[in-house]
Design a protein around this motif. Structure first.
Motif, PDB file in Angstrom:
ATOM      1  N   GLU A  70     -18.031   1.183  40.169  1.00 43.43           N
ATOM      2  CA  GLU A  70     -17.751   1.328  38.750  1.00 43.43           C
ATOM      3  C   GLU A  70     -16.870   2.553  38.528  1.00 43.43           C
ATOM      4  O   GLU A  70     -16.703   3.377  39.426  1.00 43.43           O
ATOM      5  CB  GLU A  70     -19.062   1.445  37.983  1.00 43.43           C
ATOM      6  CG  GLU A  70     -19.901   0.181  38.085  1.00 43.43           C
ATOM      7  CD  GLU A  70     -21.210   0.288  37.343  1.00 43.43           C
ATOM      8  OE1 GLU A  70     -21.500   1.358  36.790  1.00 43.43           O
ATOM      9  OE2 GLU A  70     -21.936  -0.709  37.330  1.00 43.43           O
ATOM     10  N   GLY A  71     -16.328   2.683  37.347  1.00 40.23           N
ATOM     11  CA  GLY A  71     -15.376   3.735  37.045  1.00 40.23           C
ATOM     12  C   GLY A  71     -15.892   5.147  37.220  1.00 40.23           C
ATOM     13  O   GLY A  71     -15.140   6.053  37.569  1.00 40.23           O
ATOM     14  N   ASN A  72     -17.191   5.369  36.999  1.00 39.31           N
ATOM     15  CA  ASN A  72     -17.718   6.730  37.113  1.00 39.31           C
ATOM     16  C   ASN A  72     -17.830   7.204  38.553  1.00 39.31           C
ATOM     17  O   ASN A  72     -18.006   8.397  38.790  1.00 39.31           O
ATOM     18  CB  ASN A  72     -19.066   6.840  36.405  1.00 39.31           C
ATOM     19  CG  ASN A  72     -20.120   5.955  37.024  1.00 39.31           C
ATOM     20  OD1 ASN A  72     -19.833   5.085  37.845  1.00 39.31           O
ATOM     21  ND2 ASN A  72     -21.345   6.168  36.611  1.00 39.31           N
ATOM     22  N   ILE A  73     -17.738   6.314  39.531  1.00 40.00           N
ATOM     23  CA  ILE A  73     -17.833   6.711  40.935  1.00 40.00           C
ATOM     24  C   ILE A  73     -16.686   7.637  41.319  1.00 40.00           C
ATOM     25  O   ILE A  73     -16.852   8.547  42.137  1.00 40.00           O
ATOM     26  CB  ILE A  73     -17.899   5.479  41.873  1.00 40.00           C
ATOM     27  CG1 ILE A  73     -18.196   5.889  43.311  1.00 40.00           C
ATOM     28  CG2 ILE A  73     -16.612   4.694  41.843  1.00 40.00           C
ATOM     29  CD1 ILE A  73     -19.541   6.535  43.487  1.00 40.00           C
ATOM     30  N   VAL A  74     -15.526   7.443  40.726  1.00 43.00           N
ATOM     31  CA  VAL A  74     -14.368   8.284  41.030  1.00 43.00           C
ATOM     32  C   VAL A  74     -14.637   9.719  40.581  1.00 43.00           C
ATOM     33  O   VAL A  74     -14.344  10.673  41.321  1.00 43.00           O
ATOM     34  CB  VAL A  74     -13.097   7.723  40.365  1.00 43.00           C
ATOM     35  CG1 VAL A  74     -11.920   8.655  40.575  1.00 43.00           C
ATOM     36  CG2 VAL A  74     -12.775   6.348  40.913  1.00 43.00           C
ATOM     37  N   ASP A  75     -15.206   9.883  39.401  1.00 38.35           N
ATOM     38  CA  ASP A  75     -15.521  11.224  38.906  1.00 38.35           C
ATOM     39  C   ASP A  75     -16.525  11.936  39.818  1.00 38.35           C
ATOM     40  O   ASP A  75     -16.373  13.120  40.120  1.00 38.35           O
ATOM     41  CB  ASP A  75     -16.082  11.156  37.489  1.00 38.35           C
ATOM     42  CG  ASP A  75     -15.072  10.643  36.486  1.00 38.35           C
ATOM     43  OD1 ASP A  75     -13.859  10.806  36.742  1.00 38.35           O
ATOM     44  OD2 ASP A  75     -15.491  10.082  35.454  1.00 38.35           O
TER      45      ASP A  75
END
Length: 125
Positions: A70-75
């Motif tokens: 999901e997108g928050n994994i990059v952060d």
């Protein structure tokens, strides 16, 4: 949230020995696993010369991680990179469907087979 495909390339400082470098890579693969990302591949590109000196270093160990999440994994992953002094640089990109297909073919060795077939064709003619 939607699952996306990501690819992260990071450079580890060259002053570490081989076991410390592997420990560093395992740390970041563990960060991905803890945050429910599916790790597709880990590629070690080896010790390479940098285009310009970074932190007074002219070489670094390059690694590439391919994963879905999901997108928050990059952060989360980039925060871990920023907190680790062994990481010189990192770059994360979102892969589209064509890049995902290309990477899968490259990992399976299909790219080299096509190149070898063209070379043997050229030799035969």
């Amino acid at each position: 949230m939607e699952q996306r495909n990501y690819e992260t390339v990071f450079i580890v400082t060259p002053v570490l020995n081989e076991s410390q470098v592997q420990e560093t890579v395992e740390k970041f693969t563990q960060v991905l696993k803890e945050n429910s990302a599916a790790l597709l591949s880990t590629e070690a590109w080896g010790l390479r010369k940098l285009a310009y000196p970074i932190q007074k270093k002219s070489t670094g160990y390059y690694f590439c991680l391919s994963y879905t999440g999901e997108g928050n994994i990059v952060d989360v992953l980039e925060l871990a990179f920023r907190r680790d002094e062994r990481i010189i640089r990192f770059l994360t990109t979102v892969l589209d469907k064509h890049a995902v297909e290309y990477n899968a073919r490259r990992r399976n060795g299909e790219m080299n087979q096509q190149k070898a077939a063209k070379e043997t064709e050229a030799v035969a003619q």
